[in-house]
Design an enzyme around this catalytic site. Structure first.
Site, PDB file in Angstrom:
ATOM      1  CB  SER A 132      -0.873   0.000   1.260  1.00  0.00           C
ATOM      2  OG  SER A 132      -1.399   1.284   1.500  1.00  0.00           O
ATOM      3  CD  GLU A 134      -1.778   5.175   5.455  1.00  0.00           C
ATOM      4  OE1 GLU A 134      -2.333   5.746   4.504  1.00  0.00           O
ATOM      5  OE2 GLU A 134      -1.682   5.682   6.594  1.00  0.00           O
ATOM      6  CE1 TYR A 155      -4.228  -1.586   5.570  1.00  0.00           C
ATOM      7  CE2 TYR A 155      -3.123   0.423   4.867  1.00  0.00           C
ATOM      8  CZ  TYR A 155      -3.759  -0.769   4.555  1.00  0.00           C
ATOM      9  OH  TYR A 155      -3.925  -1.134   3.244  1.00  0.00           O
TER      10      TYR A 155
HETATM   11  P1  NAP Z   1     -11.645  -4.185   1.742  1.00  0.00           P
HETATM   12  O1  NAP Z   1     -12.765  -3.819   0.816  1.00  0.00           O
HETATM   13  O2  NAP Z   1     -11.593  -3.617   3.102  1.00  0.00           O
HETATM   14  O3  NAP Z   1     -11.615  -5.787   1.829  1.00  0.00           O
HETATM   15  C1  NAP Z   1     -10.837  -6.446   2.776  1.00  0.00           C
HETATM   16  C2  NAP Z   1     -11.084  -7.930   2.655  1.00  0.00           C
HETATM   17  O4  NAP Z   1     -10.307  -8.601   3.661  1.00  0.00           O
HETATM   18  C3  NAP Z   1     -12.545  -8.347   2.888  1.00  0.00           C
HETATM   19  O5  NAP Z   1     -12.859  -9.421   2.026  1.00  0.00           O
HETATM   20  C4  NAP Z   1     -12.510  -8.830   4.328  1.00  0.00           C
HETATM   21  O6  NAP Z   1     -13.545  -9.755   4.639  1.00  0.00           O
HETATM   22  C5  NAP Z   1     -11.160  -9.496   4.343  1.00  0.00           C
HETATM   23  N1  NAP Z   1     -10.657  -9.735   5.695  1.00  0.00           N
HETATM   24  C6  NAP Z   1     -10.635  -8.875   6.747  1.00  0.00           C
HETATM   25  N2  NAP Z   1     -10.136  -9.469   7.827  1.00  0.00           N
HETATM   26  C7  NAP Z   1      -9.830 -10.740   7.471  1.00  0.00           C
HETATM   27  C8  NAP Z   1      -9.320 -11.865   8.154  1.00  0.00           C
HETATM   28  N3  NAP Z   1      -9.011 -11.813   9.458  1.00  0.00           N
HETATM   29  N4  NAP Z   1      -9.137 -13.025   7.479  1.00  0.00           N
HETATM   30  C9  NAP Z   1      -9.476 -13.100   6.156  1.00  0.00           C
HETATM   31  N5  NAP Z   1      -9.988 -12.077   5.459  1.00  0.00           N
HETATM   32  C10 NAP Z   1     -10.160 -10.915   6.108  1.00  0.00           C
HETATM   33  O7  NAP Z   1     -10.232  -3.837   1.049  1.00  0.00           O
HETATM   34  P2  NAP Z   1      -9.918  -3.507  -0.485  1.00  0.00           P
HETATM   35  O8  NAP Z   1     -10.114  -2.047  -0.700  1.00  0.00           O
HETATM   36  O9  NAP Z   1     -10.583  -4.490  -1.365  1.00  0.00           O
HETATM   37  O10 NAP Z   1      -8.333  -3.742  -0.500  1.00  0.00           O
HETATM   38  C11 NAP Z   1      -7.787  -5.028  -0.783  1.00  0.00           C
HETATM   39  C12 NAP Z   1      -6.386  -5.105  -0.222  1.00  0.00           C
HETATM   40  O11 NAP Z   1      -5.573  -4.091  -0.809  1.00  0.00           O
HETATM   41  C13 NAP Z   1      -6.274  -4.893   1.291  1.00  0.00           C
HETATM   42  O12 NAP Z   1      -5.210  -5.674   1.745  1.00  0.00           O
HETATM   43  C14 NAP Z   1      -5.920  -3.422   1.416  1.00  0.00           C
HETATM   44  O13 NAP Z   1      -5.250  -3.193   2.631  1.00  0.00           O
HETATM   45  C15 NAP Z   1      -5.021  -3.248   0.201  1.00  0.00           C
HETATM   46  N6  NAP Z   1      -4.987  -1.920  -0.385  1.00  0.00           N
HETATM   47  C16 NAP Z   1      -6.136  -1.281  -0.732  1.00  0.00           C
HETATM   48  C17 NAP Z   1      -6.083  -0.054  -1.353  1.00  0.00           C
HETATM   49  C18 NAP Z   1      -7.336   0.676  -1.754  1.00  0.00           C
HETATM   50  O14 NAP Z   1      -7.240   1.882  -2.039  1.00  0.00           O
HETATM   51  N7  NAP Z   1      -8.476   0.008  -1.840  1.00  0.00           N
HETATM   52  C19 NAP Z   1      -4.829   0.537  -1.640  1.00  0.00           C
HETATM   53  C20 NAP Z   1      -3.678  -0.160  -1.278  1.00  0.00           C
HETATM   54  C21 NAP Z   1      -3.762  -1.395  -0.677  1.00  0.00           C
HETATM   55  P3  NAP Z   1     -15.035  -9.261   5.090  1.00  0.00           P
HETATM   56  O15 NAP Z   1     -15.744  -8.945   3.807  1.00  0.00           O
HETATM   57  O16 NAP Z   1     -15.544 -10.434   5.813  1.00  0.00           O
HETATM   58  O17 NAP Z   1     -14.834  -8.035   5.937  1.00  0.00           O
HETATM   59  N1  GDD Z   2     -12.308   7.464   6.182  1.00  0.00           N
HETATM   60  C1  GDD Z   2     -12.432   8.792   6.310  1.00  0.00           C
HETATM   61  N2  GDD Z   2     -13.578   9.310   6.839  1.00  0.00           N
HETATM   62  N3  GDD Z   2     -11.407   9.576   5.904  1.00  0.00           N
HETATM   63  C2  GDD Z   2     -11.575  10.919   5.999  1.00  0.00           C
HETATM   64  C3  GDD Z   2     -12.733  11.500   6.516  1.00  0.00           C
HETATM   65  C4  GDD Z   2     -13.787  10.659   6.971  1.00  0.00           C
HETATM   66  O1  GDD Z   2     -14.826  11.104   7.436  1.00  0.00           O
HETATM   67  N4  GDD Z   2     -12.577  12.853   6.458  1.00  0.00           N
HETATM   68  C5  GDD Z   2     -11.387  13.095   5.937  1.00  0.00           C
HETATM   69  N5  GDD Z   2     -10.752  11.935   5.659  1.00  0.00           N
HETATM   70  C6  GDD Z   2      -9.399  11.801   5.113  1.00  0.00           C
HETATM   71  C7  GDD Z   2      -8.483  10.881   5.926  1.00  0.00           C
HETATM   72  O2  GDD Z   2      -7.956  11.578   7.053  1.00  0.00           O
HETATM   73  C8  GDD Z   2      -7.431  10.545   4.862  1.00  0.00           C
HETATM   74  O3  GDD Z   2      -6.445  11.554   4.816  1.00  0.00           O
HETATM   75  C9  GDD Z   2      -8.213  10.586   3.541  1.00  0.00           C
HETATM   76  O4  GDD Z   2      -9.476  11.193   3.836  1.00  0.00           O
HETATM   77  C10 GDD Z   2      -8.450   9.215   2.921  1.00  0.00           C
HETATM   78  O5  GDD Z   2      -8.988   8.355   3.918  1.00  0.00           O
HETATM   79  P1  GDD Z   2      -9.574   6.909   3.557  1.00  0.00           P
HETATM   80  O6  GDD Z   2     -10.561   7.031   2.457  1.00  0.00           O
HETATM   81  O7  GDD Z   2     -10.009   6.288   4.837  1.00  0.00           O
HETATM   82  O8  GDD Z   2      -8.330   6.155   2.917  1.00  0.00           O
HETATM   83  P2  GDD Z   2      -6.802   6.044   3.387  1.00  0.00           P
HETATM   84  O9  GDD Z   2      -5.993   6.827   2.400  1.00  0.00           O
HETATM   85  O10 GDD Z   2      -6.620   6.330   4.809  1.00  0.00           O
HETATM   86  O11 GDD Z   2      -6.528   4.489   3.187  1.00  0.00           O
HETATM   87  C11 GDD Z   2      -6.954   3.816   1.995  1.00  0.00           C
HETATM   88  O12 GDD Z   2      -5.921   3.878   1.038  1.00  0.00           O
HETATM   89  C12 GDD Z   2      -4.722   3.169   1.385  1.00  0.00           C
HETATM   90  C13 GDD Z   2      -3.725   3.384   0.228  1.00  0.00           C
HETATM   91  O13 GDD Z   2      -3.083   4.601   0.377  1.00  0.00           O
HETATM   92  C14 GDD Z   2      -7.313   2.377   2.375  1.00  0.00           C
HETATM   93  O14 GDD Z   2      -7.929   1.749   1.284  1.00  0.00           O
HETATM   94  C15 GDD Z   2      -6.071   1.575   2.755  1.00  0.00           C
HETATM   95  O15 GDD Z   2      -6.437   0.200   2.923  1.00  0.00           O
HETATM   96  C16 GDD Z   2      -5.059   1.709   1.608  1.00  0.00           C
HETATM   97  O16 GDD Z   2      -3.899   0.983   1.864  1.00  0.00           O
END
Ligand code: NAP
Ligand code: GDD
Length: 339
Positions: A132, A134, A155
């Site tokens: 990520s 992050e 995280y």
């Molecule tokens: P998400 O929608 O939050 O999905 C997370 C998945 O992990 C869900 O299927 C959840 O199951 C499962 N999970 C949670 N705890 C678990 C456990 N203890 N054992 C097995 N499975 C578990 O995340 P996403 O946005 O699809 O992201 C996919 C991956 O990419 C994650 O690893 C995330 O950290 C990473 N990532 C995401 C982003 C982004 O912007 N989306 C960016 C960079 C990296 P449930 O449905 O049961 O909750």
């Molecule tokens: N969630 C959330 N809720 N974020 C908020 C809010 C709110 O009400 N208001 C402002 N934010 C700001 C957060 O402080 C952060 O700076 C930004 O919006 C994005 O927050 P999220 O959408 O929660 O995503 P993230 O960037 O913290 O994390 C996501 O992206 C990562 C990759 O950079 C997640 O998908 C992580 O799993 C992923 O790794």
């Protein structure tokens, strides 16, 4: 021969799009499903319905958990997948401050449990680890594969561990493990408590007269937001390479949360300043201020480029949430809640 993939996190945003992609390529797809007291298959029900009565079914759910090594090992011995995508995680950054140990266990140690299960079982699978942006934390943009890690959340720390242990297994045991360092990617299937989806769902409710206010935290944070279906293609591409490697996947553009709010409300014909309020409860103990990825390596080596830009992404998400809510209202499913 039909390829077999195992996806952890199948029920999440990325898992659901990846399953669609792999099924379209004729894979047999197995997905890890956590035990839950309520149904957690909303994002893949359309795929399961397609296959429910089909003896040629290609999508299968298996109970297991990233915190439970024996369930993972058993699956590996039984399934012998060709490709493994480790997408499962406690993926919410703010929640990780409240649950640092659990996040470290699932998001960090979960990856080594998968790697160990592969090593122990002798399965010769190619493996994708969901790293990520992050992990870069406070490092200035643009961030690429050579940017040092400086995580700013439990995280982020857990993802840094998972990233390094993946590299370590590659170097120590010659395993084909690739890290995709993905920047934020969104879609109508984005989890409802991530900021983009929280905004677009609120807009739909305001548009339909069900809500007046939207409470947000830091509007100044900047993110490199892309479109999730395109990002899962990059995951697949990484596992088709002869050699494993690490790749940044990003659009190269950054926008603040405020810009997302302005664009999204404007698209729905609403004045954001009448509806958006700041609630410090959504501030984080430490913030990642500015993410903008440089995905040149993925462009050159994988041939991957993003197509959906910021404005289109916002439009896709706002339109999807308004359409879906209006449909539910037509069917009488939504009841009135005030904010
Ligand atoms: P998400 O929608 O939050 O999905 C997370 C998945 O992990 C869900 O299927 C959840 O199951 C499962 N999970 C949670 N705890 C678990 C456990 N203890 N054992 C097995 N499975 C578990 O995340 P996403 O946005 O699809 O992201 C996919 C991956 O990419 C994650 O690893 C995330 O950290 C990473 N990532 C995401 C982003 C982004 O912007 N989306 C960016 C960079 C990296 P449930 O449905 O049961 O909750
Ligand atoms: N969630 C959330 N809720 N974020 C908020 C809010 C709110 O009400 N208001 C402002 N934010 C700001 C957060 O402080 C952060 O700076 C930004 O919006 C994005 O927050 P999220 O959408 O929660 O995503 P993230 O960037 O913290 O994390 C996501 O992206 C990562 C990759 O950079 C997640 O998908 C992580 O799993 C992923 O790794």
């Amino acid at each position: 021969m039909t390829k077999r993939a195992l996806i952890t996190g199948l029920t999440g945003q990325d898992g659901s799009y990846l399953a669609e992609l792999l099924l379209s390529k004729d894979y047999e797809v197995y997905g890890l499903r956590r035990r839950s007291s309520s149904f957690n298959t909303g994002r893949i029900d359309h795929l399961l319905n397609d296959f429910r009565h089909d003896k040629n079914a290609k999508l299968f759910l298996e109970y297991g958990d990233l915190a439970d090594a024996s369930s993972l090992a058993r699956l590996l011995y039984r399934l012998h997948p060709d490709e493994i995508y480790n997408l499962g995680a406690q993926s919410h950054v703010h929640v990780s401050f409240e649950m640092p140990e659990y996040t470290g266990d699932v998001t960090g140690l979960g990856s080594v449990r998968i790697l160990e299960a592969v090593r122990e079982s002798g399965v010769r699978a190619t493996i994708y680890q969901a790293s990520s942006s992050e992990m870069f934390g406070s490092e200035p943009p643009p961030q690429n594969e050579n940017t040092p890690f400086h995580p700013r959340s439990p995280y982020g720390c857990a993802k840094v561990y998972a990233h390094h242990i993946a590299v370590n297994y590659r170097e120590s045991y010659g395993m084909h493990v690739s890290n995709g360092i993905l920047f934020n990617h969104e879609s109508p299937r984005r989890g409802e408590n991530f900021v983009t989806r929280k905004i677009t769902q609120a807009i739909a409710r305001i548009h339909c007269g069900l809500q007046k206010k939207l409470y947000l935290g830091n509007l100044d944070a900047k993110r490199d937001w892309g479109y999730a279906p395109e990002y899962v293609e990059a995951m697949w591409m990484m596992l088709q390479q002869d050699t494993p490697d690490d790749y940044v996947i990003a659009t190269g553009e950054t926008h603040s949360v405020r810009e997302f709010v302005i664009e999204a409300f404007a698209h729905a014909g609403l004045d954001w300043e009448k509806h958006v309020e700041i609630d410090p409860v959504y501030y984080r103990p430490a913030e990642v201020d500015n993410l903008r990825g440089d995905a040149s390596k993925a462009r050159v080596k994988l041939g991957w480029t993003p197509k959906v830009g910021f404005d289109e992404l916002v439009r896709i998400m706002v339109d999807a949430d308004i359409e879906s809510l209006e449909e539910r209202l037509r069917r009488g499913e939504e009841y009135i809640k005030s904010s």
